[in-house]
Design an enzyme around this catalytic site. Structure first.
Site, PDB file in Angstrom:
ATOM      1  N   ASN A 190     -14.675   6.753  -7.110  1.00 58.29           N
ATOM      2  CA  ASN A 190     -14.475   5.615  -8.017  1.00 58.29           C
ATOM      3  C   ASN A 190     -13.170   4.911  -7.688  1.00 58.29           C
ATOM      4  O   ASN A 190     -12.165   5.531  -7.347  1.00 58.29           O
ATOM      5  CB  ASN A 190     -14.549   6.026  -9.493  1.00 58.29           C
ATOM      6  CG  ASN A 190     -13.560   7.087  -9.901  1.00 58.29           C
ATOM      7  OD1 ASN A 190     -13.223   7.963  -9.110  1.00 58.29           O
ATOM      8  ND2 ASN A 190     -13.084   7.019 -11.126  1.00 58.29           N
ATOM      9  N   GLU A 221     -10.727   1.977  -9.291  1.00 56.53           N
ATOM     10  CA  GLU A 221     -10.459   1.192 -10.495  1.00 56.53           C
ATOM     11  C   GLU A 221      -9.590  -0.022 -10.160  1.00 56.53           C
ATOM     12  O   GLU A 221      -9.036  -0.131  -9.069  1.00 56.53           O
ATOM     13  CB  GLU A 221      -9.814   2.089 -11.554  1.00 56.53           C
ATOM     14  CG  GLU A 221     -10.764   3.210 -11.968  1.00 56.53           C
ATOM     15  CD  GLU A 221     -10.237   4.087 -13.093  1.00 56.53           C
ATOM     16  OE1 GLU A 221      -9.044   3.968 -13.449  1.00 56.53           O
ATOM     17  OE2 GLU A 221     -11.034   4.891 -13.609  1.00 56.53           O
ATOM     18  N   CYS A 227     -17.857   2.607  -9.810  1.00 58.48           N
ATOM     19  CA  CYS A 227     -18.086   4.057  -9.898  1.00 58.48           C
ATOM     20  C   CYS A 227     -18.292   4.657  -8.497  1.00 58.48           C
ATOM     21  O   CYS A 227     -18.697   3.963  -7.555  1.00 58.48           O
ATOM     22  CB  CYS A 227     -19.353   4.349 -10.697  1.00 58.48           C
ATOM     23  SG  CYS A 227     -19.277   3.903 -12.426  1.00 58.48           S
ATOM     24  N   GLU A 266     -20.653   6.658  -7.481  1.00 65.80           N
ATOM     25  CA  GLU A 266     -22.050   6.692  -7.018  1.00 65.80           C
ATOM     26  C   GLU A 266     -22.435   5.390  -6.325  1.00 65.80           C
ATOM     27  O   GLU A 266     -23.103   5.378  -5.293  1.00 65.80           O
ATOM     28  CB  GLU A 266     -23.010   6.943  -8.193  1.00 65.80           C
ATOM     29  CG  GLU A 266     -22.826   8.282  -8.862  1.00 65.80           C
ATOM     30  CD  GLU A 266     -21.792   8.285  -9.987  1.00 65.80           C
ATOM     31  OE1 GLU A 266     -20.830   7.487  -9.922  1.00 65.80           O
ATOM     32  OE2 GLU A 266     -21.950   9.084 -10.918  1.00 65.80           O
ATOM     33  N   CYS A 272     -23.608   7.010 -14.780  1.00 64.62           N
ATOM     34  CA  CYS A 272     -23.808   5.982 -15.811  1.00 64.62           C
ATOM     35  C   CYS A 272     -25.127   5.244 -15.554  1.00 64.62           C
ATOM     36  O   CYS A 272     -25.716   5.331 -14.478  1.00 64.62           O
ATOM     37  CB  CYS A 272     -22.628   5.014 -15.843  1.00 64.62           C
ATOM     38  SG  CYS A 272     -22.638   3.795 -14.512  1.00 64.62           S
TER      39      CYS A 272
HETATM   40  N1  THU Z   1     -17.201   7.016 -13.259  1.00 68.26           N
HETATM   41  C1  THU Z   1     -17.821   7.250 -12.061  1.00 68.26           C
HETATM   42  O1  THU Z   1     -17.289   6.936 -10.988  1.00 68.26           O
HETATM   43  N2  THU Z   1     -19.038   7.848 -12.082  1.00 68.26           N
HETATM   44  C2  THU Z   1     -19.640   8.331 -13.204  1.00 68.26           C
HETATM   45  O2  THU Z   1     -20.706   8.918 -13.120  1.00 68.26           O
HETATM   46  C3  THU Z   1     -19.016   8.147 -14.511  1.00 68.26           C
HETATM   47  C4  THU Z   1     -17.778   7.334 -14.538  1.00 68.26           C
HETATM   48  C5  THU Z   1     -15.860   6.432 -13.231  1.00 68.26           C
HETATM   49  C6  THU Z   1     -15.709   5.050 -13.769  1.00 68.26           C
HETATM   50  C7  THU Z   1     -14.245   5.039 -14.156  1.00 68.26           C
HETATM   51  O3  THU Z   1     -13.468   4.773 -12.996  1.00 68.26           O
HETATM   52  C8  THU Z   1     -13.982   6.465 -14.586  1.00 68.26           C
HETATM   53  O4  THU Z   1     -14.998   7.255 -13.986  1.00 68.26           O
HETATM   54  C9  THU Z   1     -13.983   6.666 -16.097  1.00 68.26           C
HETATM   55  O5  THU Z   1     -15.128   6.184 -16.676  1.00 68.26           O
END
Ligand code: THU
Length: 165
Positions: free
Chosen positions: A61, A63, A72, A74, A121
């Protein structure tokens, strides 16, 4: 009126029990989570995709100060795989997560794996489903600190999905 029920079948494994063909992709998901850029949530996620040709492509991930611009793990991994190896079926995805929240600030990531298996998600399920619809079932391995859940496909995690218009 007719009452209907959807049942989702999945397997729960201890990490030692993870099937042989998924061991490398599971290891890669944990490894790539170390490169996650998550200064805002402090929740670090790694995803690794096993391709039909045996390659494993990964993502974490990423940000951004403008929160919705984040991505994310995935989708980072799936878009990476589709960009670098277009058209090669994605046979499995493994996902792992860690956070220092609740741990000492100098704890090593390896001491901070999320206890419960991480679950993708809805937006990521939808993005993964697109590749699965094109190329066939993609196993989904969700990793926790001591256990893993294995689903046979993305669609099993996204009933009543939107796939065409
Ligand atoms: N996030 C992911 O990368 N994958 C998931 O399956 C759930 C959430 C990330 C998004 C954000 O950067 C952090 O986790 C918190 O939500």
């Amino acid at each position: 009126m007719e009452k209907r029920t959807i049942t989702i079948e999945y397997q729960k494994y201890s990490l030692e029990e993870i099937p042989e063909h998924l061991r490398s992709v599971a290891k890669a998901a944990r490894e790539v989570s170390l490169g996650s850029y998550a200064p805002y949530s402090r929740f670090h996620v790694g995803a690794a995709i096993l391709l039909a040709d045996g390659d494993i492509l990964t993502g974490s991930n990423q940000e951004n100060a403008a929160f919705p611009s984040s991505l994310c793990a995935e989708r980072t991994a799936a878009y990476h795989a589709s960009a670098v190896k277009p058209g090669i079926p994605m046979k499995a995805i493994a996902i792992a997560a860690w956070t220092r929240i609740g741990h000492p600030s100098d704890a090593r990531p390896e001491e901070c794996w999320q206890k419960a298996p991480i679950s993708p998600c809805g937006a990521c399920r939808q993005a993964l489903l697109e590749y699965e619809t094109l190329h066939g079932d993609m196993e989904v391995l969700l990793l926790g600190a001591d256990t893993a859940y294995l689903f046979p496909s993305v669609k099993s995690l996204l009933p009543f999905s939107f796939t065409e218009f």
